[in-house]
Design an enzyme around this catalytic site. Structure first.
Site, PDB file in Angstrom:
ATOM      1  N   CYS A 110      87.957 -54.239  35.952  1.00 45.74           N
ATOM      2  CA  CYS A 110      87.345 -52.920  36.122  1.00 45.74           C
ATOM      3  C   CYS A 110      86.861 -52.464  34.740  1.00 45.74           C
ATOM      4  O   CYS A 110      87.655 -52.251  33.825  1.00 45.74           O
ATOM      5  CB  CYS A 110      88.394 -51.970  36.702  1.00 45.74           C
ATOM      6  SG  CYS A 110      87.779 -50.315  36.964  1.00 45.74           S
ATOM      7  N   CYS A 124      88.932 -36.375  39.575  1.00 42.52           N
ATOM      8  CA  CYS A 124      88.984 -37.531  38.670  1.00 42.52           C
ATOM      9  C   CYS A 124      89.491 -37.130  37.287  1.00 42.52           C
ATOM     10  O   CYS A 124      89.015 -36.166  36.687  1.00 42.52           O
ATOM     11  CB  CYS A 124      87.599 -38.159  38.557  1.00 42.52           C
ATOM     12  SG  CYS A 124      87.581 -39.612  37.493  1.00 42.52           S
ATOM     13  N   GLY A 169      83.531 -43.485  33.157  1.00 43.60           N
ATOM     14  CA  GLY A 169      82.105 -43.204  33.011  1.00 43.60           C
ATOM     15  C   GLY A 169      81.286 -43.411  34.260  1.00 43.60           C
ATOM     16  O   GLY A 169      81.768 -43.940  35.261  1.00 43.60           O
ATOM     17  N   GLU A 170      80.038 -42.973  34.189  1.00 41.26           N
ATOM     18  CA  GLU A 170      79.081 -43.156  35.284  1.00 41.26           C
ATOM     19  C   GLU A 170      78.089 -44.233  34.824  1.00 41.26           C
ATOM     20  O   GLU A 170      77.243 -43.972  33.950  1.00 41.26           O
ATOM     21  CB  GLU A 170      78.380 -41.821  35.585  1.00 41.26           C
ATOM     22  CG  GLU A 170      77.142 -41.920  36.451  1.00 41.26           C
ATOM     23  CD  GLU A 170      77.335 -42.674  37.758  1.00 41.26           C
ATOM     24  OE1 GLU A 170      78.369 -42.507  38.433  1.00 41.26           O
ATOM     25  OE2 GLU A 170      76.444 -43.470  38.111  1.00 41.26           O
ATOM     26  N   SER A 201      79.343 -49.125  40.630  1.00 43.07           N
ATOM     27  CA  SER A 201      79.779 -47.978  41.418  1.00 43.07           C
ATOM     28  C   SER A 201      79.168 -46.714  40.838  1.00 43.07           C
ATOM     29  O   SER A 201      79.255 -46.474  39.630  1.00 43.07           O
ATOM     30  CB  SER A 201      81.309 -47.890  41.385  1.00 43.07           C
ATOM     31  OG  SER A 201      81.756 -46.754  42.097  1.00 43.07           O
ATOM     32  N   SER A 223      80.123 -43.565  45.560  1.00 40.25           N
ATOM     33  CA  SER A 223      81.251 -42.644  45.705  1.00 40.25           C
ATOM     34  C   SER A 223      80.794 -41.470  46.567  1.00 40.25           C
ATOM     35  O   SER A 223      80.184 -40.538  46.068  1.00 40.25           O
ATOM     36  CB  SER A 223      81.704 -42.160  44.326  1.00 40.25           C
ATOM     37  OG  SER A 223      82.350 -43.209  43.646  1.00 40.25           O
ATOM     38  N   LEU A 224      81.096 -41.533  47.842  1.00 39.37           N
ATOM     39  CA  LEU A 224      80.598 -40.512  48.774  1.00 39.37           C
ATOM     40  C   LEU A 224      81.589 -39.348  48.882  1.00 39.37           C
ATOM     41  O   LEU A 224      81.247 -38.203  48.637  1.00 39.37           O
ATOM     42  CB  LEU A 224      80.332 -41.134  50.146  1.00 39.37           C
ATOM     43  CG  LEU A 224      79.330 -40.369  51.000  1.00 39.37           C
ATOM     44  CD1 LEU A 224      77.930 -40.523  50.454  1.00 39.37           C
ATOM     45  CD2 LEU A 224      79.389 -40.817  52.449  1.00 39.37           C
ATOM     46  N   HIS A 225      82.783 -39.673  49.336  1.00 38.39           N
ATOM     47  CA  HIS A 225      83.924 -38.738  49.322  1.00 38.39           C
ATOM     48  C   HIS A 225      83.841 -37.511  50.220  1.00 38.39           C
ATOM     49  O   HIS A 225      84.795 -36.732  50.289  1.00 38.39           O
ATOM     50  CB  HIS A 225      84.246 -38.272  47.903  1.00 38.39           C
ATOM     51  CG  HIS A 225      84.417 -39.377  46.906  1.00 38.39           C
ATOM     52  ND1 HIS A 225      85.010 -40.586  47.230  1.00 38.39           N
ATOM     53  CD2 HIS A 225      84.068 -39.483  45.601  1.00 38.39           C
ATOM     54  CE1 HIS A 225      85.014 -41.364  46.162  1.00 38.39           C
ATOM     55  NE2 HIS A 225      84.448 -40.731  45.170  1.00 38.39           N
ATOM     56  N   ASN A 299      94.745 -40.798  44.290  1.00 39.23           N
ATOM     57  CA  ASN A 299      95.797 -41.071  43.295  1.00 39.23           C
ATOM     58  C   ASN A 299      96.150 -39.772  42.599  1.00 39.23           C
ATOM     59  O   ASN A 299      95.343 -39.251  41.832  1.00 39.23           O
ATOM     60  CB  ASN A 299      95.305 -42.084  42.254  1.00 39.23           C
ATOM     61  CG  ASN A 299      95.143 -43.468  42.860  1.00 39.23           C
ATOM     62  OD1 ASN A 299      95.893 -43.849  43.757  1.00 39.23           O
ATOM     63  ND2 ASN A 299      94.160 -44.207  42.379  1.00 39.23           N
TER      64      ASN A 299
HETATM   65  N1  SAH Z   1      81.340 -42.913  38.125  1.00 41.12           N
HETATM   66  C1  SAH Z   1      81.434 -44.003  39.024  1.00 41.12           C
HETATM   67  C2  SAH Z   1      82.485 -45.036  38.656  1.00 41.12           C
HETATM   68  C3  SAH Z   1      83.853 -44.557  38.205  1.00 41.12           C
HETATM   69  S1  SAH Z   1      84.985 -43.923  39.391  1.00 41.12           S
HETATM   70  C4  SAH Z   1      81.630 -43.492  40.424  1.00 41.12           C
HETATM   71  O1  SAH Z   1      81.760 -42.290  40.610  1.00 41.12           O
HETATM   72  O2  SAH Z   1      81.602 -44.286  41.359  1.00 41.12           O
HETATM   73  C5  SAH Z   1      85.571 -45.262  40.328  1.00 41.12           C
HETATM   74  C6  SAH Z   1      86.097 -44.802  41.686  1.00 41.12           C
HETATM   75  O3  SAH Z   1      87.373 -44.124  41.570  1.00 41.12           O
HETATM   76  C7  SAH Z   1      85.152 -43.819  42.339  1.00 41.12           C
HETATM   77  O4  SAH Z   1      84.975 -44.085  43.693  1.00 41.12           O
HETATM   78  C8  SAH Z   1      85.889 -42.530  42.097  1.00 41.12           C
HETATM   79  O5  SAH Z   1      85.428 -41.537  42.888  1.00 41.12           O
HETATM   80  C9  SAH Z   1      87.320 -42.957  42.339  1.00 41.12           C
HETATM   81  N2  SAH Z   1      88.328 -41.969  41.927  1.00 41.12           N
HETATM   82  C10 SAH Z   1      88.202 -41.034  40.981  1.00 41.12           C
HETATM   83  N3  SAH Z   1      89.318 -40.283  40.900  1.00 41.12           N
HETATM   84  C11 SAH Z   1      90.194 -40.769  41.817  1.00 41.12           C
HETATM   85  C12 SAH Z   1      91.516 -40.423  42.201  1.00 41.12           C
HETATM   86  N4  SAH Z   1      92.199 -39.451  41.594  1.00 41.12           N
HETATM   87  N5  SAH Z   1      92.098 -41.136  43.189  1.00 41.12           N
HETATM   88  C13 SAH Z   1      91.438 -42.158  43.776  1.00 41.12           C
HETATM   89  N6  SAH Z   1      90.194 -42.516  43.448  1.00 41.12           N
HETATM   90  C14 SAH Z   1      89.563 -41.840  42.478  1.00 41.12           C
END
Ligand code: SAH
Length: 371
Positions: A110, A124, A169-170, A201, A223-225, A299
């Protein structure tokens, strides 16, 4: 801080073609560039001195022109299942993290692409430390080199086969460096990663997704969420710029490498986005799209105001999606004990006292030239 005024260019950030051109300019035959490239990628060496098929004079010439240094590994922690988190100190003193994850028949790394993150996602941890800077190409590549060296030093026979750009990071906000790093990583004459095993991602920067589709279509994860704009915009501030409708359109149009599907990442947060109704709403917006869903139970962290749903709730959410014919997996969260889980990586201010000697010693054992 060691901000060098006249820092030498780090050779790890160059494409083979660039290296060949530079060698020709230096009055060296191009094939020497190929040899050097092999050493820094396949052999993952630390110094020019280890390049034994090069004349000594050339080795010292290169040493005076290029830097070949790697970030300093300042901390390594493994959990009981072998997931290992590394803290890496960059030349300017910033610290990033990467996570090496053992799978059944290979390793996944990763990778981080920025120091901190500017996206501000509410769930995050990386977001909470703010954004410092983009990683240079060589700093992205170096993570792979360090992981390879670590596996070599452990005598691991399983290969490092997958890279997921899901660290700090993004990735798409560091676009040009990301693309160049991807090109170096895919190059068959060097690292030789298969494109479908390079997963980018993104939080959903739509214009950049279209650019990626043109420039270097890899495996894509979004990352939809959330299943609607209102909730998504609450969780992910940058989503205000890119409504779901245009994001979903970009996913639909994204090239499918070897018929692969785009991964939809969906963190399940207790009482926020984990209800049955929201699962059904998600099915509706994803209908007909070439996607698979990866559910990530949140998490938790004391600094984050959310909770993880219980296992039954996660299964119920998954069941709804499966019943609608959507391929859905639940991410087994690895590395949580060592704060290496998704969203648990953070920028830190380095204090030497916080790194016990025992860990540091182990670090130097493999970060120095392999004999
Ligand atoms: N910026 C990118 C890549 C980094 S985050 C993105 O947003 O995809 C990698 C993954 O971890 C993303 O899907 C992010 O949303 C997720 N993530 C971030 N915080 C988290 C948390 N507390 N618990 C579980 N997943 C989390």
């Amino acid at each position: 801080m060691t901000n060098k005024v006249d820092a030498k260019a780090n050779i790890r950030g160059l494409l083979l073609e660039e290296l060949r051109e530079l060698f020709v300019e230096l009055g060296e035959p191009a094939y020497r560039a190929d040899q050097v490239y092999h050493w820094i990628t396949c052999k993952a060496v630390l110094s020019f001195d280890e390049m034994t098929n090069l004349p000594k004079t050339l080795r010292s010439k290169l040493d005076s022109i290029f830097s070949i240094s790697l970030p300093e590994v300042v901390e390594i922690i493994s959990d009981s299942e072998g997931t290992t988190k590394f803290a890496l100190k960059l030349d300017d003193g910033e610290v990033i993290e990467m996570v090496l994850i053992p799978e059944r028949d290979h390793f996944t790394l990763c990778v981080s692409t920025q120091v901190g993150c500017a996206m501000g996602c509410k769930f995050c941890l990386t977001a909470r430390t703010g954004f410092r800077r983009n990683l240079e190409v060589n700093e992205i590549i170096s993570q792979v080199v360090l992981a390879k060296r670590f596996l070599l030093s452990k005598g691991e026979i399983l290969p490092l086969r997958n890279l997921v750009f899901m660290g700090m990071g993004e990735p798409l906000a560091n676009y040009s460096n990301l693309i160049k790093a991807l090109k170096i990583l895919e190059d068959k004459r060097g690292f030789n990663f298969s494109r479908k095993r390079l997963t980018v991602s993104t939080v959903g920067l739509v214009d950049k997704i279209y650019n990626l589709a043109q420039d270097f279509p890899t495996a894509l994860a979004i990352s939809l969420h959330a299943p609607n704009d209102r909730l998504r915009q609450q969780l992910i501030p940058v989503a205000k710029k890119y409504p779901l409708e245009i994001l979903l359109e970009a996913i639909k149009r994204f090239p499918r490498i070897k018929n692969g599907r785009t991964t939809i990442e969906y963190i399940l947060i207790k009482n926020v986005n984990d209800s049955k109704i929201q699962a059904e709403e998600l099915c509706k917006i994803l209908r007909g799209l070439p996607v698979k869903v990866n559910l990530i139970p949140f998490n938790p962290h004391p600094e984050l105001p959310f909770e993880r749903p219980d296992a039954e709730k996660v299964r119920e959410f998954q069941r709804v999606l499966l019943e609608h014919g959507i391929l859905t997996t639940v991410r087994k969260s690895k590395g949580i004990e060592i704060s290496a889980g998704c969203g648990q990586l953070r920028r830190r201010i380095l204090e030497s006292s916080s790194f016990p000697n025992a860990t540091y010693c182990e670090t130097t054992a493999w970060a120095s030239p392999l004999s």
